[in-house]
Design a protein around this motif. Sequence first.
Motif, short mmCIF file in Angstrom:
data_model
loop_
_atom_site.label_atom_id
_atom_site.label_comp_id
_atom_site.label_asym_id
_atom_site.label_seq_id
_atom_site.Cartn_x
_atom_site.Cartn_y
_atom_site.Cartn_z
N ALA A 175 16.19 -47.28 28.39
CA ALA A 175 15.96 -47.79 27.04
C ALA A 175 17.26 -48.26 26.40
N ALA A 176 18.35 -47.51 26.64
CA ALA A 176 19.65 -47.90 26.08
C ALA A 176 20.07 -49.26 26.62
N ALA A 177 19.88 -49.47 27.91
CA ALA A 177 20.26 -50.75 28.52
C ALA A 177 19.40 -51.89 27.98
N GLU A 178 18.11 -51.63 27.82
CA GLU A 178 17.21 -52.67 27.31
C GLU A 178 17.55 -53.05 25.88
N LEU A 179 17.82 -52.07 25.04
CA LEU A 179 18.15 -52.36 23.65
C LEU A 179 19.51 -53.04 23.52
N THR A 180 20.46 -52.64 24.36
CA THR A 180 21.77 -53.27 24.35
C THR A 180 21.66 -54.73 24.77
N ALA A 181 20.84 -55.00 25.79
CA ALA A 181 20.63 -56.37 26.25
C ALA A 181 19.94 -57.21 25.18
N LEU A 182 18.97 -56.61 24.48
CA LEU A 182 18.27 -57.32 23.41
C LEU A 182 19.23 -57.68 22.28
N ALA A 183 20.08 -56.73 21.92
CA ALA A 183 21.05 -56.98 20.86
C ALA A 183 21.98 -58.13 21.22
N ALA A 184 22.42 -58.17 22.47
CA ALA A 184 23.32 -59.24 22.91
C ALA A 184 22.60 -60.59 22.95
N ALA A 185 21.37 -60.59 23.48
CA ALA A 185 20.62 -61.84 23.62
C ALA A 185 20.27 -62.46 22.27
N GLU A 186 19.93 -61.60 21.29
CA GLU A 186 19.50 -62.11 19.99
C GLU A 186 20.57 -61.96 18.90
N ARG A 187 21.74 -61.50 19.31
CA ARG A 187 22.86 -61.31 18.38
C ARG A 187 22.45 -60.42 17.20
N LEU A 188 21.91 -59.27 17.55
CA LEU A 188 21.46 -58.31 16.56
C LEU A 188 22.51 -57.21 16.37
N ASP A 189 22.58 -56.68 15.17
CA ASP A 189 23.47 -55.55 14.91
C ASP A 189 22.69 -54.27 15.21
N LEU A 190 22.46 -54.04 16.49
CA LEU A 190 21.66 -52.93 16.98
C LEU A 190 22.51 -52.15 17.98
N ARG A 191 22.79 -50.89 17.65
CA ARG A 191 23.68 -50.09 18.47
C ARG A 191 22.98 -48.80 18.92
N ILE A 192 23.47 -48.26 20.02
CA ILE A 192 22.91 -47.04 20.58
C ILE A 192 23.76 -45.85 20.15
N VAL A 193 23.10 -44.77 19.77
CA VAL A 193 23.79 -43.52 19.49
C VAL A 193 22.99 -42.40 20.14
N GLU A 194 23.67 -41.45 20.74
CA GLU A 194 22.98 -40.35 21.40
C GLU A 194 22.64 -39.27 20.38
N LEU A 195 21.40 -38.79 20.43
CA LEU A 195 20.97 -37.75 19.49
C LEU A 195 19.81 -36.97 20.09
N ASP A 196 20.02 -35.68 20.27
CA ASP A 196 18.97 -34.77 20.70
C ASP A 196 18.60 -33.94 19.48
N VAL A 197 17.39 -34.14 18.95
CA VAL A 197 17.02 -33.48 17.70
C VAL A 197 16.86 -31.97 17.84
N THR A 198 16.87 -31.46 19.07
CA THR A 198 16.80 -30.01 19.26
C THR A 198 18.18 -29.36 19.24
N ASP A 199 19.21 -30.14 18.93
CA ASP A 199 20.59 -29.65 18.95
C ASP A 199 21.30 -30.09 17.67
N GLN A 200 21.66 -29.12 16.82
CA GLN A 200 22.31 -29.46 15.55
C GLN A 200 23.63 -30.18 15.75
N ALA A 201 24.41 -29.75 16.74
CA ALA A 201 25.69 -30.41 16.99
C ALA A 201 25.49 -31.87 17.37
N SER A 202 24.44 -32.15 18.13
CA SER A 202 24.15 -33.53 18.52
C SER A 202 23.77 -34.37 17.30
N ALA A 203 22.97 -33.80 16.40
CA ALA A 203 22.60 -34.52 15.17
C ALA A 203 23.82 -34.78 14.31
N ASP A 204 24.68 -33.77 14.17
CA ASP A 204 25.91 -33.93 13.38
C ASP A 204 26.78 -35.04 13.96
#
Length: 294
Positions: free
Chosen positions: A47-76
């Motif tokens: 999914a990260a690769a697909e969204l990154t490719a979409l952002a590049a192809a359409e020149r979108l300000d769309l970025r990937i960030v890692e977040l596991d909602v079961t981990d407070q440190a990850s959310a922070d």
Amino acid sequence: MSGNVRQVVLVTGASSGFGRLTVEALARRGHQVFAALRDVGGRGAKAAAELTALAAAERLDLRIVELDVTDQASADKAVETVMEAAGRLDVVVNNAGGIFPGPLEAFTAEEAQRQFDVNVFGALRVARAALPQLRQQGQGVLIQVGSISSRVTIPYSGLYAASKAALGSLTEAWHHELAPFGVESVIVDAAPYPTNIGNNAVLPADAARFTAYGEGFGSFVGELTGRQTENPGDPTAVSDAIVALVEMPAGKRPLRTVVAPPAQREAVESLNAHAAETARIVGADMGVSAFLVA
């Protein structure tokens, strides 16, 4: 942007379903979007690769960030990443969620905890990460992706419905508590739409108890699936509702937005109206009307 103010938006559970549709729609409308994915180096890599490719192809300000909602440190860390990149955070769309379908008796308490860990505690973790920044800014929006099952519970969806009901209660509490800081809290209650949430469903581990309900559960799934196959609905109705909430002027966003077929939507909206009036009456009788936000 069609006259709308550009927002910095963090969307959890963005790998597929409502989350994926939402990040693509928001980015295409000119917003700066951070698509939060779990395990970017593993199961989230595609999914990260697909969204990154979409952002590049359409020149979108769309970025990937890692977040596991079961981990407070990850959310922070995810919120810190957004702040470092954008300097602010305007909207958090909490879409991450899962479903544990089946007879309640067959689920252990530990399985119920897992259901709530994502759908309820996950929302709490993400909110705890984001709210200090939103309060400091004096503006911002929390948007929860809920379900009409939080209002009407059907068989074999007890854990999921209970988690979404809890999410609705959290949303209402935030709605009142955050208003003095200029921060809004709203929820989108969606009917079942064809997404991949069923592909990741977790069935009860207690096979013996599950089997006892086998005939009824099988018939229920068959009837529900048949109706949804006949009238599948368009999941973009949900992402469109989220986009509309993001772009609404501050103070104009309704607490609850119902996205469902007409009969379901009208019934749930009627229930919501009665609930709002009930809250007004109870609040007045308790002497706390001044702390409630319409």
